[in-house]
Design an enzyme around this catalytic site. Structure first.
Site, short mmCIF file in Angstrom:
data_model
loop_
_atom_site.label_atom_id
_atom_site.label_comp_id
_atom_site.label_asym_id
_atom_site.label_seq_id
_atom_site.Cartn_x
_atom_site.Cartn_y
_atom_site.Cartn_z
N THR A 1 0.87 -1.17 0.00
CA THR A 1 0.00 0.00 0.00
C THR A 1 0.91 1.22 0.00
OG1 THR A 1 0.03 0.24 2.41
CG2 THR A 1 -1.66 -1.24 1.48
N ILE B 1 -3.78 -9.77 2.33
CA ILE B 1 -4.27 -10.71 3.35
C ILE B 1 -5.80 -10.78 3.38
CG2 ILE B 1 -2.23 -10.60 4.83
CD1 ILE B 1 -3.82 -8.69 6.69
N THR C 1 -1.21 -3.01 19.32
CA THR C 1 -0.90 -1.66 19.81
C THR C 1 -1.46 -1.44 21.22
OG1 THR C 1 -1.52 0.65 19.46
CG2 THR C 1 -2.99 -0.95 18.53
N ASP C 2 -0.86 -0.50 21.93
CA ASP C 2 -1.39 -0.13 23.26
C ASP C 2 -2.70 0.67 23.13
OD1 ASP C 2 -0.31 2.25 22.26
OD2 ASP C 2 0.84 2.72 24.07
N GLU C 3 -3.02 1.10 21.89
CA GLU C 3 -4.21 1.96 21.72
C GLU C 3 -5.51 1.19 22.00
OE1 GLU C 3 -3.96 4.66 18.39
OE2 GLU C 3 -1.77 4.55 18.40
N ASN D 1 3.95 3.79 20.91
CA ASN D 1 4.33 4.46 19.65
C ASN D 1 5.79 4.22 19.31
OD1 ASN D 1 1.90 5.93 20.64
ND2 ASN D 1 2.27 7.15 18.80
N ARG E 1 2.45 10.57 24.51
CA ARG E 1 2.72 9.26 23.93
C ARG E 1 4.02 8.72 24.53
NH1 ARG E 1 -1.83 9.99 23.00
NH2 ARG E 1 -2.98 9.88 21.03
N ARG F 1 -7.76 16.30 16.84
CA ARG F 1 -8.26 15.05 16.25
C ARG F 1 -9.53 14.63 17.00
NH1 ARG F 1 -4.06 10.21 16.74
NH2 ARG F 1 -3.34 10.86 14.69
N GLY G 1 -11.98 12.43 18.99
CA GLY G 1 -11.76 11.27 19.89
C GLY G 1 -10.32 11.10 20.30
N HIS G 2 -9.55 12.18 20.33
CA HIS G 2 -8.10 12.12 20.56
C HIS G 2 -7.77 11.60 21.97
CE1 HIS G 2 -4.14 14.54 19.78
NE2 HIS G 2 -3.92 13.26 20.03
P1 NAD Z 1 2.84 0.57 8.34
O1 NAD Z 1 1.57 1.25 7.97
O2 NAD Z 1 4.13 1.31 8.22
O3 NAD Z 1 3.01 -0.77 7.50
C1 NAD Z 1 1.95 -1.67 7.27
C2 NAD Z 1 2.37 -2.61 6.16
O4 NAD Z 1 1.28 -3.51 5.92
C3 NAD Z 1 2.66 -1.90 4.83
O5 NAD Z 1 3.85 -2.40 4.27
C4 NAD Z 1 1.46 -2.24 3.97
O6 NAD Z 1 1.77 -2.31 2.58
C5 NAD Z 1 1.06 -3.60 4.53
N1 NAD Z 1 -0.37 -3.90 4.29
C6 NAD Z 1 -1.42 -3.09 4.52
N2 NAD Z 1 -2.56 -3.69 4.16
C7 NAD Z 1 -2.23 -4.93 3.71
C8 NAD Z 1 -2.97 -6.02 3.21
N3 NAD Z 1 -4.30 -5.95 3.09
N4 NAD Z 1 -2.31 -7.14 2.85
C9 NAD Z 1 -0.95 -7.22 2.97
N5 NAD Z 1 -0.20 -6.20 3.40
C10 NAD Z 1 -0.82 -5.06 3.78
O7 NAD Z 1 2.60 0.06 9.83
P2 NAD Z 1 3.61 -0.08 11.04
O8 NAD Z 1 3.68 1.21 11.77
O9 NAD Z 1 4.87 -0.72 10.58
O10 NAD Z 1 2.81 -1.09 11.95
C11 NAD Z 1 2.98 -2.50 11.82
C12 NAD Z 1 2.11 -3.20 12.85
O11 NAD Z 1 2.49 -2.79 14.16
C13 NAD Z 1 0.61 -2.88 12.71
O12 NAD Z 1 -0.10 -4.06 12.96
C14 NAD Z 1 0.37 -1.85 13.79
O13 NAD Z 1 -0.96 -1.92 14.25
C15 NAD Z 1 1.35 -2.29 14.84
N6 NAD Z 1 1.84 -1.22 15.75
C16 NAD Z 1 2.36 -0.07 15.23
C17 NAD Z 1 2.86 0.89 16.11
C18 NAD Z 1 3.49 2.17 15.59
O14 NAD Z 1 3.84 3.06 16.39
N7 NAD Z 1 3.70 2.34 14.29
C19 NAD Z 1 2.83 0.68 17.48
C20 NAD Z 1 2.28 -0.51 17.97
C21 NAD Z 1 1.81 -1.45 17.09
P1 TYD Z 2 0.50 9.62 15.45
O1 TYD Z 2 1.94 9.68 15.06
O2 TYD Z 2 -0.54 9.72 14.38
O3 TYD Z 2 0.33 8.29 16.31
P2 TYD Z 2 -0.95 7.81 17.21
O4 TYD Z 2 -2.11 8.65 16.89
O5 TYD Z 2 -1.12 6.41 16.77
O6 TYD Z 2 -0.50 7.94 18.63
O7 TYD Z 2 0.22 10.77 16.49
C1 TYD Z 2 0.99 10.90 17.67
C2 TYD Z 2 0.45 12.06 18.45
O8 TYD Z 2 0.69 13.28 17.73
C3 TYD Z 2 -1.04 11.99 18.67
O9 TYD Z 2 -1.34 12.56 19.96
C4 TYD Z 2 -1.61 12.89 17.58
C5 TYD Z 2 -0.54 13.95 17.42
N1 TYD Z 2 -0.38 14.50 16.07
C6 TYD Z 2 -0.31 15.88 15.90
O10 TYD Z 2 -0.42 16.66 16.85
N2 TYD Z 2 -0.13 16.37 14.64
C7 TYD Z 2 -0.02 15.55 13.54
O11 TYD Z 2 0.12 16.06 12.39
C8 TYD Z 2 -0.07 14.13 13.74
C9 TYD Z 2 0.02 13.20 12.58
C10 TYD Z 2 -0.25 13.66 15.03
#
Ligand code: NAD
Ligand code: TYD
Length: 353
Positions: free
Chosen positions: A41, A65, A134-136, A188, A223, A290, A292-293
């Site tokens: 994606t 998937i 995620t912790d969310e 995060n 965060r 946002r 529901g932030h």
């Molecule tokens: P990301 O958005 O960077 O990457 C997601 C990947 O999944 C991409 O490469 C995308 O192409 C692929 N993808 C999306 N839809 C798909 C589909 N239908 N089939 C196959 N592939 C698909 O996400 P990320 O930040 O690397 O997060 C990875 C995982 O970790 C997620 O499950 C997320 O919920 C979890 N997570 C992320 C964070 C964070 O801070 N980024 C924290 C905790 C948990």
């Molecule tokens: P984000 O990186 O989107 O992660 P998450 O929402 O999964 O925690 O956002 C981190 C924090 O930053 C969140 O409190 C929302 C805030 N935020 C901004 O203030 N400005 C922005 O442009 C973005 C993307 C997030």
């Protein structure tokens, strides 16, 4: 005869966290065959894995998937010994504007993988399904307290609701069908390869280009930030040593108010870019909050530390500096991901193989 001791499926391996997990497993475990399944994606880029793309124990497959037949066929062909499932739609703001994508990939996609595991693994308890979450899912904290593994689920965004749902399905497949599952819920992440729509990479990109840095509300939301390579290390430990049916929280013990974090980032970038002190801070722009932030996320990571011996290794100061350096050294990556050029790269590199 198969030369590998295990064949593992990593989903979402071209994304931010997945690319670090794939690299760690491919380099640390040459005896494992690593199959990276990713739909590519907007968030997935093979450029993230260019350094290991020709490793003998690595294979990339483009696929979705959500396509149940394709997933069943893939399991039949590869006879996976384990799954590390990261593929997801991961951005809260996108989930607010388009929730259905999140239901499809995060919920339906996860259940498709669970069904394939159930069908192919039968009663084999050696084979493991590891779901990255995620912790969310725990909702929001007030000013005090930490999320533990026993905190009740209380998701607020469509993203966190979809991840909570998928977590429940993973537990249900463990309890109902006896599948060996583990789940981890992480705070995060930040670091290289992070798509510039999330707070830290978006701010780095905007500072670089002298564009406004949007801060939602008053920037008071908190965060708990973890360097992505520490998350990949935790995933390695949980996959190999976590107990079936268990959940592990992963976090950085590193809470920051958004506004304080962005001010720190501005200072670091002013120095790196040889700009006058305070110049980047002028880009901070408070915008509508946002919907529901969630106010605050913070993880109690004592279970994984006590039971599996994992703790973060990179300080925030060092991790943030390394992250800024990475983006400054990879301006072409930034340019390409924001313009969608990697789709073209993929077509050239992979379609003709
Ligand atoms: P990301 O958005 O960077 O990457 C997601 C990947 O999944 C991409 O490469 C995308 O192409 C692929 N993808 C999306 N839809 C798909 C589909 N239908 N089939 C196959 N592939 C698909 O996400 P990320 O930040 O690397 O997060 C990875 C995982 O970790 C997620 O499950 C997320 O919920 C979890 N997570 C992320 C964070 C964070 O801070 N980024 C924290 C905790 C948990
Ligand atoms: P984000 O990186 O989107 O992660 P998450 O929402 O999964 O925690 O956002 C981190 C924090 O930053 C969140 O409190 C929302 C805030 N935020 C901004 O203030 N400005 C922005 O442009 C973005 C993307 C997030």
């Amino acid at each position: 005869m198969n030369q590998f001791s295990k064949t593992l499926l990593i989903t979402g391996g071209a994304g931010f966290i997945g690319s670090h997990v794939v690299r760690l497993f491919v380099t640390k475990y040459p005896e494992y065959k690593i199959v990276n399944l990713d739909k590519l994606t907007y968030a997935g880029n093979l450029e993230n894995l260019r350094d290991i793309e020709n490793a003998p124990n690595y294979k990339f497959i483009k696929g979705d998937i959500v396509d149940a037949d394709f997933i069943q066929d893939l399991f039949a062909v590869y006879q996976f010994d384990g799954v590390i499932h990261l593929a997801a739609e991961s951005h809260v703001d996108r989930s607010i504007s388009n929730p259905i994508e999140f239901v499809m990939t995060n919920v339906v996609g996860t259940v498709n993988l669970l069904n394939a595991a159930k069908h192919n693994w039968k009663d084999n308890k050696e084979k493991r399904f590891y779901h990255i979450s995620t912790d969310e899912v725990y909702g929001t904290l007030g000013n005090e307290g930490l999320f533990t593994e026993n905190t009740p689920y209380d998701p607020h965004s469509p993203y966190s609701a979809s991840k909570a749902s998928s977590d429940h399905f993973v537990r249900a497949y463990h309890d109902t069908f006896g599948i060996n599952t583990v789940i981890s819920n992480c705070s995060n992440n930040y670091g290289p390869n992070h798509f510039p729509e999330k707070l830290i990479p978006l701010a780095i990109n905007n500072i670089l280009n002298k564009k406004p840095i949007p801060i939602y509300g008053k920037g008071e939301n908190v965060r708990d930030w973890l360097y992505v390579i520490d998350h990949a290390r935790a995933i390695d430990v949980v996959f190999h040593n976590g107990k079936s049916g268990e959940t592990y929280n992963i976090g950085g013990h590193n809470e920051w108010k958004n506004i304080d974090l962005i001010r720190l980032l501005c200072k670091i970038m002013d120095k790196k870019l040889n700009r006058a002190e305070g110049e980047s801070e002028k880009l901070i722009t408070f915008v509508t909050d946002r919907a529901g932030h969630d106010l605050r996320y913070a993880i109690d990571a004592s279970k994984i530390e006590k039971e599996l011996g994992w703790k973060p290794s990179v300080t925030f100061e060092k991790g943030l500096e390394q992250t800024v350096d990475w983006y400054l050294n990879n301006k072409e990556w930034l340019q390409n991901v924001t313009s969608g050029n990697y789709q073209k790269y993929y077509e050239q590199q992979y379609h003709n193989r």
